[in-house]
Design a protein around this motif. Structure first.
Motif, PDB file in Angstrom:
ATOM      1  N   PRO A  72       0.606  -1.419  -0.103  1.00 25.78           N
ATOM      2  CA  PRO A  72      -0.088   0.019  -0.037  1.00 25.78           C
ATOM      3  C   PRO A  72       0.751   1.398  -0.224  1.00 25.78           C
ATOM      4  CG  PRO A  72       0.095  -0.764   2.290  1.00 25.78           C
ATOM      5  CD  PRO A  72       0.816  -1.871   1.413  1.00 25.78           C
ATOM      6  N   GLY A  73       2.169   1.044   0.072  1.00 26.24           N
ATOM      7  CA  GLY A  73       2.890   2.454   0.510  1.00 26.24           C
ATOM      8  C   GLY A  73       2.691   2.621   2.000  1.00 26.24           C
ATOM      9  N   GLU A  74       3.446   3.720   2.317  1.00 27.65           N
ATOM     10  CA  GLU A  74       3.413   4.297   3.895  1.00 27.65           C
ATOM     11  C   GLU A  74       2.226   5.404   4.064  1.00 27.65           C
ATOM     12  OE1 GLU A  74       6.093   5.440   7.524  1.00 27.65           O
ATOM     13  OE2 GLU A  74       6.680   4.378   6.049  1.00 27.65           O
ATOM     14  N   ARG A  75       1.308   4.913   4.788  1.00 27.44           N
ATOM     15  CA  ARG A  75       0.231   5.691   5.091  1.00 27.44           C
ATOM     16  C   ARG A  75       0.747   7.087   5.610  1.00 27.44           C
ATOM     17  NH1 ARG A  75      -2.793   4.103   9.556  1.00 27.44           N
ATOM     18  NH2 ARG A  75      -2.804   2.121   8.705  1.00 27.44           N
ATOM     19  N   PRO A  76       0.202   8.218   5.338  1.00 24.22           N
ATOM     20  CA  PRO A  76       0.758   9.381   5.864  1.00 24.22           C
ATOM     21  C   PRO A  76       0.169   9.465   7.218  1.00 24.22           C
ATOM     22  CG  PRO A  76      -0.186   9.936   3.774  1.00 24.22           C
ATOM     23  CD  PRO A  76      -0.608   8.379   4.000  1.00 24.22           C
ATOM     24  N   GLU A  77       1.075  10.230   8.189  1.00 26.42           N
ATOM     25  CA  GLU A  77       0.629  10.735   9.541  1.00 26.42           C
ATOM     26  C   GLU A  77      -0.736  11.474   9.333  1.00 26.42           C
ATOM     27  OE1 GLU A  77       2.283  13.375  13.278  1.00 26.42           O
ATOM     28  OE2 GLU A  77       3.753  11.826  12.049  1.00 26.42           O
ATOM     29  N   GLY A  78      -1.687  10.893  10.334  1.00 27.60           N
ATOM     30  CA  GLY A  78      -3.143  11.573  10.507  1.00 27.60           C
ATOM     31  C   GLY A  78      -3.976  11.003   9.619  1.00 27.60           C
ATOM     32  N   MET A  79      -3.705  10.085   8.612  1.00 27.63           N
ATOM     33  CA  MET A  79      -4.758   9.514   7.829  1.00 27.63           C
ATOM     34  C   MET A  79      -5.113   8.332   8.480  1.00 27.63           C
ATOM     35  SD  MET A  79      -5.266  11.162   4.882  1.00 27.63           S
ATOM     36  CE  MET A  79      -4.954  12.270   3.705  1.00 27.63           C
ATOM     37  N   ALA A  80      -6.432   8.176   8.679  1.00 29.01           N
ATOM     38  CA  ALA A  80      -7.197   6.852   9.302  1.00 29.01           C
ATOM     39  C   ALA A  80      -6.836   5.636   8.619  1.00 29.01           C
ATOM     40  CB  ALA A  80      -8.616   7.110   9.541  1.00 29.01           C
ATOM     41  N   ARG A 153      -7.677  -1.636 -17.120  1.00 27.43           N
ATOM     42  CA  ARG A 153      -6.807  -1.871 -18.040  1.00 27.43           C
ATOM     43  C   ARG A 153      -5.908  -3.308 -17.863  1.00 27.43           C
ATOM     44  NH1 ARG A 153      -6.672   1.775 -21.782  1.00 27.43           N
ATOM     45  NH2 ARG A 153      -6.989   3.911 -21.359  1.00 27.43           N
ATOM     46  N   GLY A 154      -6.315  -3.902 -16.576  1.00 27.26           N
ATOM     47  CA  GLY A 154      -5.512  -4.851 -16.072  1.00 27.26           C
ATOM     48  C   GLY A 154      -3.956  -4.738 -15.779  1.00 27.26           C
ATOM     49  N   THR A 155      -3.891  -3.547 -15.490  1.00 33.09           N
ATOM     50  CA  THR A 155      -2.333  -3.197 -15.152  1.00 33.09           C
ATOM     51  C   THR A 155      -1.972  -3.174 -13.713  1.00 33.09           C
ATOM     52  OG1 THR A 155      -2.588  -0.882 -15.266  1.00 33.09           O
ATOM     53  CG2 THR A 155      -2.025  -2.315 -17.339  1.00 33.09           C
ATOM     54  N   MET A 156      -0.678  -3.116 -13.336  1.00 29.63           N
ATOM     55  CA  MET A 156      -0.352  -3.059 -11.648  1.00 29.63           C
ATOM     56  C   MET A 156      -0.239  -1.649 -11.294  1.00 29.63           C
ATOM     57  SD  MET A 156       0.358  -4.786  -8.970  1.00 29.63           S
ATOM     58  CE  MET A 156       0.840  -6.368  -9.494  1.00 29.63           C
ATOM     59  N   PRO A 157      -1.246  -1.084 -10.476  1.00 28.65           N
ATOM     60  CA  PRO A 157      -1.203   0.223  -9.843  1.00 28.65           C
ATOM     61  C   PRO A 157       0.080   0.516  -8.951  1.00 28.65           C
ATOM     62  CG  PRO A 157      -2.855  -0.988  -8.658  1.00 28.65           C
ATOM     63  CD  PRO A 157      -2.240  -1.966  -9.754  1.00 28.65           C
ATOM     64  N   ALA A 158       0.489   1.667  -9.064  1.00 25.51           N
ATOM     65  CA  ALA A 158       1.450   2.058  -8.015  1.00 25.51           C
ATOM     66  C   ALA A 158       1.028   2.042  -6.565  1.00 25.51           C
ATOM     67  CB  ALA A 158       2.196   3.565  -8.327  1.00 25.51           C
ATOM     68  N   PRO A 159       2.172   1.792  -5.716  1.00 19.85           N
ATOM     69  CA  PRO A 159       1.441   1.882  -4.174  1.00 19.85           C
ATOM     70  C   PRO A 159       0.594   3.014  -3.700  1.00 19.85           C
ATOM     71  CG  PRO A 159       3.596   0.943  -4.313  1.00 19.85           C
ATOM     72  CD  PRO A 159       3.433   1.660  -5.420  1.00 19.85           C
ATOM     73  N   HIS A 160      -0.485   2.705  -3.507  1.00 22.47           N
ATOM     74  CA  HIS A 160      -1.578   3.941  -3.146  1.00 22.47           C
ATOM     75  C   HIS A 160      -0.989   5.125  -2.564  1.00 22.47           C
ATOM     76  CE1 HIS A 160      -5.216   6.294  -2.730  1.00 22.47           C
ATOM     77  NE2 HIS A 160      -5.070   6.055  -1.592  1.00 22.47           N
ATOM     78  N   TRP A 161      -0.427   4.799  -1.377  1.00 28.13           N
ATOM     79  CA  TRP A 161      -0.119   6.058  -0.531  1.00 28.13           C
ATOM     80  C   TRP A 161       1.083   6.767  -1.013  1.00 28.13           C
ATOM     81  CZ3 TRP A 161      -3.485   7.967   2.127  1.00 28.13           C
ATOM     82  CH2 TRP A 161      -4.443   7.598   2.885  1.00 28.13           C
ATOM     83  N   ASP A 162       1.906   6.134  -1.649  1.00 24.71           N
ATOM     84  CA  ASP A 162       3.307   6.629  -2.340  1.00 24.71           C
ATOM     85  C   ASP A 162       2.752   7.317  -3.434  1.00 24.71           C
ATOM     86  OD1 ASP A 162       4.598   5.082  -0.810  1.00 24.71           O
ATOM     87  OD2 ASP A 162       5.299   3.787  -2.250  1.00 24.71           O
ATOM     88  N   ASN A 163       1.889   7.082  -4.306  1.00 23.67           N
ATOM     89  CA  ASN A 163       1.192   7.709  -5.258  1.00 23.67           C
ATOM     90  C   ASN A 163       0.460   9.164  -4.877  1.00 23.67           C
ATOM     91  OD1 ASN A 163       0.674   8.256  -8.054  1.00 23.67           O
ATOM     92  ND2 ASN A 163      -1.281   7.138  -8.055  1.00 23.67           N
ATOM     93  N   TRP A 164      -0.279   8.965  -3.804  1.00 20.64           N
ATOM     94  CA  TRP A 164      -1.161  10.047  -3.156  1.00 20.64           C
ATOM     95  C   TRP A 164      -0.207  11.118  -2.677  1.00 20.64           C
ATOM     96  CZ3 TRP A 164      -1.384  12.363   1.534  1.00 20.64           C
ATOM     97  CH2 TRP A 164      -2.376  13.276   1.641  1.00 20.64           C
ATOM     98  N   LEU A 165       1.055  10.778  -2.050  1.00 22.19           N
ATOM     99  CA  LEU A 165       2.040  11.617  -1.626  1.00 22.19           C
ATOM    100  C   LEU A 165       2.658  12.471  -2.714  1.00 22.19           C
ATOM    101  CD1 LEU A 165       3.616   9.826   1.522  1.00 22.19           C
ATOM    102  CD2 LEU A 165       2.423  11.694   1.801  1.00 22.19           C
TER     103      LEU A 165
END
Length: 177
Positions: A72-80, A153-165
């Motif tokens: 998932p990547g590293e959840r940012p501080e303060g995110m539930a 598209r059936g592709t591999m997404p980037a780790p969510h939290w890393d992408n969000w940051l």
């Protein structure tokens, strides 16, 4: 009406407090619609929650962003770890448009438009007044639509939290101009 999509996948402020994000996705339109309205499919890219397809119906969105990608990547501080929000369907015309209330903002409208074998998804999130919330919402919609596109598209997404940051930093720079 045919809408032209720019090559830039980033959302724009179409008004000072209104985010508009567009993405061309693989069709058919009914498949993309299902990813908006079916709670099991929606949980794969945004948030779980059953939705009755009628005006006035409540929808409880349940975000569990740590489960969207592996890793998932590293959840940012303060995110539930989990976030819930009850919304209401304010307009619906399947498989073309869906509008829902959205917390303290002016609501969100999803519009789907066929473009050949693809579907143009337009998300308009109105009245996001607070600058910090606007940055989080902009990065959030962008990251979640990246996930939707990867699923379709059936592709591999980037780790969510890393992408969000990364996207949040990009939007901070773009909106500061």
């Amino acid at each position: 009406m045919t809408t032209m999509l720019t090559n830039d996948a980033y959302g724009t402020l179409s008004e000072p407090a209104t985010l508009t994000l567009q993405r061309l996705l693989p069709g058919p339109i009914e498949r993309v619609w299902a990813y908006l309205t079916d709670g099991e499919l929606r949980r794969q890219w945004l948030a779980a929650g059953a939705m009755e397809e009628k005006v006035g119906a409540p929808v409880e969105f349940v975000w569990r962003n740590d489960t969207l990608t592996d890793p998932p990547g590293e959840r940012p501080e303060g995110m539930a770890e989990e976030h819930r929000m009850t919304c209401e369907v304010t307009a619906i015309d399947g498989p073309h448009s869906l509008s829902v209330t959205w917390g303290s903002t002016g609501g969100v409208t999803f519009t789907l438009e066929k473009q050949g074998d693809e579907v143009l998804l337009t998300i308009v999130h109105r009245r996001v007044e607070d600058v910090t919330v606007r940055l989080n919402v902009s990065a959030g919609w962008h990251a979640h639509v990246d996930l939707l596109e990867a699923r379709l598209r059936g592709t591999m997404p980037a780790p969510h939290w890393d992408n969000w940051l990364r996207l949040r930093a990009d939007y901070a720079e773009r909106f500061a101009r």
